[in-house]
Design a protein around this motif. Structure first.
Motif, PDB file in Angstrom:
ATOM      1  N   LEU A  97      18.949  38.025  19.396  1.00 15.34           N
ATOM      2  CA  LEU A  97      18.037  38.858  18.609  1.00 15.34           C
ATOM      3  C   LEU A  97      17.061  39.599  19.519  1.00 15.34           C
ATOM      4  O   LEU A  97      16.771  40.774  19.322  1.00 15.34           O
ATOM      5  N   ALA A  98      16.539  38.894  20.519  1.00 19.94           N
ATOM      6  CA  ALA A  98      15.600  39.527  21.445  1.00 19.94           C
ATOM      7  C   ALA A  98      16.274  40.635  22.248  1.00 19.94           C
ATOM      8  O   ALA A  98      15.632  41.622  22.614  1.00 19.94           O
ATOM      9  N   ALA A  99      17.565  40.467  22.531  1.00 17.58           N
ATOM     10  CA  ALA A  99      18.297  41.476  23.300  1.00 17.58           C
ATOM     11  C   ALA A  99      18.687  42.685  22.466  1.00 17.58           C
ATOM     12  O   ALA A  99      19.128  43.688  23.016  1.00 17.58           O
ATOM     13  N   GLY A 100      18.538  42.589  21.130  1.00 17.98           N
ATOM     14  CA  GLY A 100      18.791  43.754  20.302  1.00 17.98           C
ATOM     15  C   GLY A 100      19.837  43.593  19.227  1.00 17.98           C
ATOM     16  O   GLY A 100      20.169  44.569  18.541  1.00 17.98           O
ATOM     17  N   ALA A 101      20.386  42.376  19.032  1.00 20.64           N
ATOM     18  CA  ALA A 101      21.355  42.177  17.957  1.00 20.64           C
ATOM     19  C   ALA A 101      20.703  42.431  16.607  1.00 20.64           C
ATOM     20  O   ALA A 101      19.556  42.052  16.376  1.00 20.64           O
TER      21      ALA A 101
END
Length: 362
Positions: A97-101
């Motif tokens: 999620l933090a990476a952009g998912a």
């Protein structure tokens, strides 16, 4: 309905086959390829770029999180993670999620084929939501973060508005409360807002649409990054200055008055607007129990959850804001709030922390 091109990246041939069959049930989804790892995905994407990538995490040659980070740094593309996640793997989910998912769909360790067939509507909904998103807007470094300071506004704020649905109390309160609701893109957006807040600010209650297993770890991660305290809410917690309470996944959260204080109630119940926790449930309770002592903020997300609750807050005298279209990953929830006249004005993501910091504490 415009066609959505999907690339499936998973090292299991069975999963790739079943996922393709599941997704092609939807007339607007077209699977343009199925590949066993990210390196094959890169080669396939040279020929045709997908609108959404359905991505596993544990794969040979390159893991899914590493691929996701590289993708978001070079050509941001909506990604839905579909992986087997245990309690031990919760951190991996948060990393994604933090990476952009855009979304996480959890695969079981057994009965995988039956699960994928049964989860068809969830997968299709997640891919449609991801296709409507704009992940490039949340790339690190797009805009400088604000550096808000605590407000020096004078004391003497008005008492909360008494509503027929609110329990009457002989005690007035000057406690301030901030209610935030968000969904798709909200994990990154909340990080931007909460990490920019000063240590002393009004108490915050948050609903982020997120699966049950992940909210505690998500709150813990934010707590390590922020000056304020961030944690998953528990039934009976008091809303305190310098603290943010995040509704636990799979439970609704409401704000209630307890004398001159605000507390949260965490309860089970049916989904509202397809969600549990629901932003509408939180916002309506804040309208009833905090009235004009509250600030409501509706942020990036698909659908309309929270729009009517924000309108109730505004009608009760609260200040209300909606994240502007330019900074939203998905301009769904804020747009619905705007249509209802629920928000006083639009606001850029990086300006939200400043608005919260300016709220007087007494």
């Amino acid at each position: 309905m415009p066609e959505i091109k999907v690339l499936i990246v998973d090292d299991s041939a069975v999963v790739r086959q079943v996922m393709q069959q599941v997704l092609e049930q939807a007339p607007d989804l077209k699977v343009i390829g199925t590949v066993p790892d990210p390196l094959f995905a890169v080669e396939r994407m040279k020929r045709e770029w997908p609108d959404v990538i359905l991505l596993d995490v544990e794969m040979p040659r390159m893991d899914g999180i590493t691929f996701l980070r590289k993708l978001m740094a070079e050509r941001p593309t909506p990604v839905v993670i579909c992986s087997t996640l245990t309690a031990k793997g919760t951190q991996t989910c948060l990393d994604a999620l933090a990476a952009g998912a855009m979304h996480i769909v959890t695969k079981p360790t057994v009965g995988l084929k039956q699960f994928l067939q049964g989860a068809a509507s969830e997968l299709i909904h997640a891919i449609r939501a991801a296709a409507a998103s704009r992940p490039a807007l949340l790339r690190p470094g797009n805009r400088p973060r604000p550096t808000p300071t605590a407000s020096s506004s004078p004391a003497g704020a008005p008492a909360p508005l008494a509503l027929a649905s609110a329990p009457r109390s002989p005690l007035q309160t000057t406690d301030r409360i901030v209610a935030i609701g968000t969904s798709t893109g909200g994990t990154q957006a909340l990080e931007r807002v909460l990490t920019a807040l000063p240590r002393v600010c009004a108490g915050i209650v948050i609903v982020q649409h997120m699966p049950e297993a992940f909210t505690a770890a998500f709150a813990q991660r934010l707590n390590q990054m922020c000056q304020i305290e961030v944690r998953e809410a528990h039934d009976g917690d008091r809303v305190l200055a310098g603290q943010a309470l995040i509704a636990p996944g799979g439970r609704h959260m409401q704000v209630v008055r307890s004398g001159a204080q605000y507390r949260v109630e965490v309860r089970d119940g049916p989904p509202v607007n397809r969600h549990k926790p629901s932003v509408d449930v939180l916002f309506r309770s804040v309208a009833a129990h905090a009235g004009r002592n509250a600030l409501g903020v509706i942020m990036t997300g698909m659908g309309g959850d929270g729009a009517h609750g924000l309108k109730a807050m505004r009608d009760a005298g609260a200040h209300t804001l909606a994240q502007d279209e330019a900074s939203c990953v998905v301009y769904g929830m804020p747009q619905e709030a705007k249509k209802l006249g629920a928000s006083e004005r639009d606001i850029a993501l990086d300006d939200i922390a400043g608005e919260i910091a300016r709220i007087p504490l007494v």
